[in-house]
Scaffold this motif. Structure first.
Motif, PDB file in Angstrom:
ATOM      1  N   SER A   4      -1.510  12.508  -6.273  1.00  0.00           N
ATOM      2  CA  SER A   4      -0.367  12.078  -5.322  1.00  0.00           C
ATOM      3  C   SER A   4      -1.717  11.333  -4.124  1.00  0.00           C
ATOM      4  CB  SER A   4      -0.080  13.023  -4.518  1.00  0.00           C
ATOM      5  OG  SER A   4       1.396  12.960  -5.182  1.00  0.00           O
ATOM      6  N   GLN A   7      -2.663   8.135  -5.738  1.00  0.00           N
ATOM      7  CA  GLN A   7      -1.920   7.217  -5.730  1.00  0.00           C
ATOM      8  C   GLN A   7      -1.631   6.633  -4.691  1.00  0.00           C
ATOM      9  OE1 GLN A   7       0.574   6.008  -8.124  1.00  0.00           O
ATOM     10  NE2 GLN A   7       0.025   4.015  -7.490  1.00  0.00           N
ATOM     11  N   ASN A   8      -1.981   7.480  -3.196  1.00  0.00           N
ATOM     12  CA  ASN A   8      -1.032   6.764  -1.576  1.00  0.00           C
ATOM     13  C   ASN A   8      -2.450   5.755  -1.727  1.00  0.00           C
ATOM     14  OD1 ASN A   8       0.749   7.333  -0.446  1.00  0.00           O
ATOM     15  ND2 ASN A   8       1.053   9.491  -1.383  1.00  0.00           N
ATOM     16  N   ASN A  11      -1.500   3.196  -2.751  1.00  0.00           N
ATOM     17  CA  ASN A  11      -0.930   1.902  -1.763  1.00  0.00           C
ATOM     18  C   ASN A  11      -1.518   1.799  -0.404  1.00  0.00           C
ATOM     19  OD1 ASN A  11       0.873   3.067  -3.913  1.00  0.00           O
ATOM     20  ND2 ASN A  11       1.816   4.868  -2.733  1.00  0.00           N
ATOM     21  N   TRP A  15      -1.317  -2.215   0.788  1.00  0.00           N
ATOM     22  CA  TRP A  15      -0.473  -2.540   2.258  1.00  0.00           C
ATOM     23  C   TRP A  15      -1.363  -3.040   3.322  1.00  0.00           C
ATOM     24  CZ3 TRP A  15       3.654  -4.054   4.023  1.00  0.00           C
ATOM     25  CH2 TRP A  15       4.053  -4.222   5.233  1.00  0.00           C
ATOM     26  N   ILE A 264       0.100   4.701   5.317  1.00  0.00           N
ATOM     27  CA  ILE A 264       1.063   5.095   4.211  1.00  0.00           C
ATOM     28  C   ILE A 264       0.628   6.645   4.042  1.00  0.00           C
ATOM     29  CG2 ILE A 264      -0.260   5.406   1.882  1.00  0.00           C
ATOM     30  CD1 ILE A 264       1.467   2.610   2.631  1.00  0.00           C
ATOM     31  N   VAL A 267       2.822   8.552   6.342  1.00  0.00           N
ATOM     32  CA  VAL A 267       4.666   9.106   5.614  1.00  0.00           C
ATOM     33  C   VAL A 267       4.428   9.759   4.414  1.00  0.00           C
ATOM     34  CG1 VAL A 267       6.434   7.375   4.339  1.00  0.00           C
ATOM     35  CG2 VAL A 267       4.694   6.676   6.319  1.00  0.00           C
ATOM     36  N   ALA A 268       3.315  10.305   4.204  1.00  0.00           N
ATOM     37  CA  ALA A 268       2.903  10.805   2.402  1.00  0.00           C
ATOM     38  C   ALA A 268       3.418  11.814   2.745  1.00  0.00           C
ATOM     39  CB  ALA A 268       1.784   9.703   2.145  1.00  0.00           C
ATOM     40  N   PHE A 269       3.154  12.359   4.258  1.00  0.00           N
ATOM     41  CA  PHE A 269       2.419  13.706   4.783  1.00  0.00           C
ATOM     42  C   PHE A 269       3.766  13.965   5.402  1.00  0.00           C
ATOM     43  CE2 PHE A 269      -1.613  12.329   2.317  1.00  0.00           C
ATOM     44  CZ  PHE A 269      -0.572  13.651   1.254  1.00  0.00           C
ATOM     45  N   SER A 272       8.863   9.633   7.730  1.00  0.00           N
ATOM     46  CA  SER A 272       8.680   8.702   7.744  1.00  0.00           C
ATOM     47  C   SER A 272       8.778   7.987   9.601  1.00  0.00           C
ATOM     48  CB  SER A 272       9.321   7.439   7.188  1.00  0.00           C
ATOM     49  OG  SER A 272      10.532   7.767   7.825  1.00  0.00           O
ATOM     50  N   THR A 273       9.466   8.570  10.166  1.00  0.00           N
ATOM     51  CA  THR A 273       9.621   8.403  11.996  1.00  0.00           C
ATOM     52  C   THR A 273       8.306   8.594  12.548  1.00  0.00           C
ATOM     53  OG1 THR A 273      10.865  10.866  11.284  1.00  0.00           O
ATOM     54  CG2 THR A 273      12.166   8.550  12.059  1.00  0.00           C
ATOM     55  N   ARG A 275       5.896   7.269  12.032  1.00  0.00           N
ATOM     56  CA  ARG A 275       4.129   6.244  11.211  1.00  0.00           C
ATOM     57  C   ARG A 275       3.827   5.855  12.341  1.00  0.00           C
ATOM     58  NH1 ARG A 275       6.675   1.777   7.929  1.00  0.00           N
ATOM     59  NH2 ARG A 275       7.124   1.700  10.141  1.00  0.00           N
TER      60      ARG A 275
ATOM     61  N   THR B 202      12.550   9.628   3.916  1.00  0.00           N
ATOM     62  CA  THR B 202      12.916   8.382   4.695  1.00  0.00           C
ATOM     63  C   THR B 202      12.108   7.045   5.312  1.00  0.00           C
ATOM     64  OG1 THR B 202      12.431   9.463   6.416  1.00  0.00           O
ATOM     65  CG2 THR B 202      14.573  10.475   6.063  1.00  0.00           C
ATOM     66  N   THR B 204      11.636   3.439   8.243  1.00  0.00           N
ATOM     67  CA  THR B 204      13.024   2.402   9.844  1.00  0.00           C
ATOM     68  C   THR B 204      13.626   1.752   9.052  1.00  0.00           C
ATOM     69  OG1 THR B 204      11.353   4.308  10.558  1.00  0.00           O
ATOM     70  CG2 THR B 204      12.994   2.388  11.905  1.00  0.00           C
ATOM     71  N   ASP B 209       7.523  -1.794   2.466  1.00  0.00           N
ATOM     72  CA  ASP B 209       6.640  -1.213   1.826  1.00  0.00           C
ATOM     73  C   ASP B 209       7.399   0.489   1.918  1.00  0.00           C
ATOM     74  OD1 ASP B 209       3.847  -0.789   0.132  1.00  0.00           O
ATOM     75  OD2 ASP B 209       4.398   0.581   1.416  1.00  0.00           O
ATOM     76  N   SER B 211       6.360   2.422  -1.253  1.00  0.00           N
ATOM     77  CA  SER B 211       5.376   3.420  -1.049  1.00  0.00           C
ATOM     78  C   SER B 211       4.595   4.594  -1.352  1.00  0.00           C
ATOM     79  CB  SER B 211       3.546   2.377  -1.838  1.00  0.00           C
ATOM     80  OG  SER B 211       3.554   2.031  -0.505  1.00  0.00           O
ATOM     81  N   ALA B 212       4.449   4.812  -0.234  1.00  0.00           N
ATOM     82  CA  ALA B 212       4.532   6.157  -0.298  1.00  0.00           C
ATOM     83  C   ALA B 212       5.503   7.592  -0.503  1.00  0.00           C
ATOM     84  CB  ALA B 212       3.854   6.530   1.652  1.00  0.00           C
ATOM     85  N   GLN B 213       6.667   6.764   0.380  1.00  0.00           N
ATOM     86  CA  GLN B 213       7.867   7.446  -0.114  1.00  0.00           C
ATOM     87  C   GLN B 213       8.280   7.463  -2.025  1.00  0.00           C
ATOM     88  OE1 GLN B 213       7.567   5.357   2.383  1.00  0.00           O
ATOM     89  NE2 GLN B 213       9.154   5.159   3.620  1.00  0.00           N
ATOM     90  N   THR B 215       6.302   6.920  -4.119  1.00  0.00           N
ATOM     91  CA  THR B 215       5.198   8.271  -4.757  1.00  0.00           C
ATOM     92  C   THR B 215       5.839   9.441  -4.605  1.00  0.00           C
ATOM     93  OG1 THR B 215       3.488   6.117  -4.008  1.00  0.00           O
ATOM     94  CG2 THR B 215       2.239   8.793  -4.614  1.00  0.00           C
ATOM     95  N   ASN B 216       5.850  10.183  -3.338  1.00  0.00           N
ATOM     96  CA  ASN B 216       6.066  11.475  -2.951  1.00  0.00           C
ATOM     97  C   ASN B 216       7.919  11.842  -3.631  1.00  0.00           C
ATOM     98  OD1 ASN B 216       4.589  11.939  -1.477  1.00  0.00           O
ATOM     99  ND2 ASN B 216       6.015  11.912   0.240  1.00  0.00           N
ATOM    100  N   LYS B 219       6.589  11.691  -7.509  1.00  0.00           N
ATOM    101  CA  LYS B 219       5.715  13.152  -8.540  1.00  0.00           C
ATOM    102  C   LYS B 219       6.644  14.378  -7.804  1.00  0.00           C
ATOM    103  CE  LYS B 219       1.726  11.162  -8.413  1.00  0.00           C
ATOM    104  NZ  LYS B 219       2.340   9.924  -9.357  1.00  0.00           N
TER     105      LYS B 219
END
Lengths: 303, 385
Positions: A4, A7-8, A11, A15, A264, A267-269, A272-273, A275, B202, B204, B209, B211-213, B215-216, B219
């Motif tokens: 992960s 991959q991120n 990503n 970006w 990125i 958002v991955a961890f 997303s709010t 971010r 989620t 907004t 983009d 890609s991070a979401q 990717t999760n 996986k």
């Protein structure tokens, strides 16, 4: 977990490439004119639309294969976007500069130009989204659970090559020297036999053509275009340029990737709010400790 | 100068006075610009078609008097705040008898509040979020609700793909995706046990983009991905999911059908399923007539937004007829129309037969469509409450 993360990272590199390419344009114009060209994000949008029209023309009307379309798209998009950038400079910024207007008014003019580009697009082309045609089939390479596409690699390479090119132009060529000289002392420059307007136009050509290139790459990666696509990404790239140290090509490049990474990874961890909240808090902290940005040098006002 | 102005003003007042006596004004609060302009365009086209049909036939008869129709279109720019001001403008300035729209829940929820406060009947053709009509006697809708749609999708995905683990990717800043994603999660976990929604990611509005979401999600071990998003976001999500190695099914909801999904998504969306209000391919009877007529005028197959707008507008006209005669006092008429709407039973619409609950929600069926190899939304299954 490791998969992960890798991959991120990929990503984030993709970006971040867009932020970097746009931030480079902000940085060049600021470096020369001390002008924050807020229309730059919208020039990026115009670039994406130009790429769209060039690509559909060669695909549909001429019927060329995808790779040939890309080969034609890159120089044409860059040239046409540069033309838009130079027109903007000629129509909006130069008259103000001639009249000796304060920088503040030029910045506000730039904001206005951005809005004109957005709404001009909306009025001329309508509000419907456009699909950027597929020029090359996206190939997914799966290496140990990590998915990489040919496009992703291309985007990252383009960003790195653009940086190397611009860094060379600014530090190794005569024009680059003139650009640096103008930002150092714009009154002494004409005495050295350099036409300032030429340097300014050259700067706009460089900045806008790379915004056009960014637009093309962006449209290939995120193929749904709309008139407001440049606004937010433009603002963020500007902040990235400031954090990198505005005026420094290296700074813009690093700042763009830094912002891409932070966004990125957040958002991955996290949800997303968080971010923008976390991303911009981190950038704010960086600026608090280093107000001139990562690669910036403090400017001293001459008396 | 003053005299001319006075004469002008007087004539304006006079004409508008005359106009009031003979016409019925209905307002449309629709997104002609902004994120989902195709939705606004479909709504307007359906409305124009109906307007022409009714007026060419001499208008509508209400309690013995004949009225011609007049439609007022107000652009809400796909924004919540603009939908609010559009509602107020239509009610107070344009003095419409009733409002059709807004289409998406993000605008319909706040606009419903305003319409209810100002005591004007409003029918949202396409908003599936329960909050739109909840505790609002003046607000109705033309479609089913998310608490109904969510379980439909859950049951379909479980049976069709034998999936037990699901992932969801949705826009947290918009009422429709957020509401539907939550309903889906609850229904899925109800069926497959807690923790069976293995990724609930989620983003907004305006993000491009994912890609991070994604990717999760790739996986997480999910067997199916649910994307309750609008037609303009679906292509980006689908393409990026594929480029990150996702090769399992993706299912959507009714917002996939509004607007121009296939011209933006192309081959990437083929083979996927979504739940919606009606399927144009293979329709019969009145639905087919509507589709043929619409296609003849506008050169494209009407989407569900057009069909629901058609039904909702007809529903409003039906309610106006049911009042048994308009008094001319606009406040009183609006209340009469609201009362009539609440008693509609077995209304034969082109998207199904509707009977209203006291909340203002119709009881009607959902269909699951498959995007076939030709890019058509073809009927796959019908699910009734």
């Amino acid at each position: 977990m490791l998969e992960s993360i890798i991959q991120n990272i990929l990503n984030a590199l993709q970006w971040g490439s867009f932020y970097s390419l746009i931030a480079l344009g902000y940085c060049l114009v600021y470096g020369v004119l001390l002008l924050i060209n807020f229309a730059h994000g919208d020039i990026f949008m115009v670039g994406a639309y130009i790429a769209f029209f060039v690509a559909t023309f060669f695909l549909a009307a001429v019927g060329l294969p995808g790779w040939a379309v890309i080969a034609l798209c890159v120089p044409l998009t860059m040239a046409l976007t540069a033309l838009v950038g130079v027109t903007l400079e000629r129509v909006a910024y130069r008259p103000l500069r001639r009249k000796g207007a304060h920088r503040l008014y030029v910045v506000i003019t730039a904001l206005m130009c951005g809005l004109i580009l957005e709404n001009g697009n909306l009025a001329l082309l309508g509000a419907s989204r456009r699909l950027f045609p597929t020029l090359v089939e996206t190939q997914v390479f799966n290496i140990g659970g990590i998915a990489v596409t040919n496009l992703k690699i291309a985007v990252i390479l383009v960003a790195i090559l653009s940086f190397v090119f611009l860094e060379t132009v600014v530090s190794k060529t005569k024009m680059g020297m003139a650009m640096r000289a103008i930002s150092y002392d714009k009154f002494a420059i004409p005495l050295m036999g350099i036409a300032p307007d030429k340097v300014v136009v050259f700067t706009f050509i460089l900045g806008s053509s790379f915004a056009g290139l960014a637009g093309l790459m962006f449209a290939m990666s995120y193929p749904v275009l709309d008139p407001y696509m440049g606004a937010l990404i433009g603002w963020k790239a500007f902040i990235a340029a400031v954090v990198g140290g505005i005026g420094s090509v290296r700074g813009a490049f690093a700042g763009g990737f830094l912002l891409g990474f932070v966004e990125i990874m957040v958002v991955a961890f996290f949800p997303s709010t968080y971010r923008d909240l976390i991303a911009f808090t981190i950038l704010l902290v960086i600026l608090t400790y280093k107000p001139t940005g990562l690669f910036g040098v403090a400017r001293f006002q001459k008396i | 100068m003053k005299k001319i102005l006075f004469a002008l003003l007087a004539s304006v007042l006079l004409f508008s006075g005359v106009a009031h006596a003979e016409t019925i004004k209905i307002g449309f609060n629709i997104p002609l610009t902004g994120d989902i302009p195709d939705v606004g365009e479909s709504s307007k086209q359906a409305a124009e078609m109906l307007l022409k049909k009714v007026n060419d036939a001499g208008g509508i008869e209400v309690g013995g008097a004949t009225y011609t129709l007049q439609f007022v279109y107000e652009d809400n720019e796909s924004k919540a705040e603009s939908a609010l001001s559009a509602t107020r403008k239509l009610i107070t300035q344009d003095k419409v008898l009733g409002i059709i729209g807004p289409q998406s829940s993000k605008q319909a929820v706040p606009a419903g509040e305003a319409a209810d406060d100002l005591e004007t009947p409003m029918i949202s053709p396409w908003s599936t979020n329960p909050d739109t009509t909840l505790d609002r006697p003046f607000v109705f809708r033309g479609c089913f609700l998310d608490p109904f749609q969510g379980p439909v999708v859950v049951n379909f995905a479980s049976e069709e793909f034998g999936a037990t683990k699901a992932a969801v990717l949705y826009d947290i800043a918009s009422d429709y995706p957020k509401g539907l994603a939550e309903v889906f999660k609850a229904a899925w976990e109800d069926k497959h046990g807690a923790g069976s929604v293995v990724a609930f990611e989620t983003f907004t509005t305006k993000d491009v983009d994912f890609s991070a979401q994604l990717t999760n999600i790739t996986k997480s071990g999910a067997e199916v991905l649910f994307v309750p998003q609008y037609y303009n976001e679906v292509p980006l999500i689908v393409k990026q999911a594929k480029s990150l190695g996702w090769d399992k099914p993706i299912i959507g909801a009714d917002a996939w059908a509004g607007g121009d999904l296939m011209s933006l998504c192309g081959d990437d969306c083929k083979g996927y399923f979504f739940s919606t209000h009606y399927a144009a391919a293979g329709a019969e009877g009145a639905t087919k007539e509507f589709i043929d007529e619409y296609t003849a005028i506008y050169g494209k197959t009407p989407d569900d937004v057009a069909a629901l707008t058609w039904d909702s507008t007809n529903l409003m006209l039906e309610a106006i007829k049911m009042t048994g005669g308009l008094t001319g006092d606009i406040d009183e008429d609006r209340i009469k129309i609201k009362d009539a709407l609440g008693t509609v039973t077995d209304f034969e619409g082109i998207t199904g037969t509707m009977t209203f609950t006291p909340e203002g929600d119709p009881i009607k069926c959902a269909v699951v469509v498959k995007i076939d190899d030709a890019g058509e939304f073809s009927f796959y299954k019908q699910v009734c409450p």
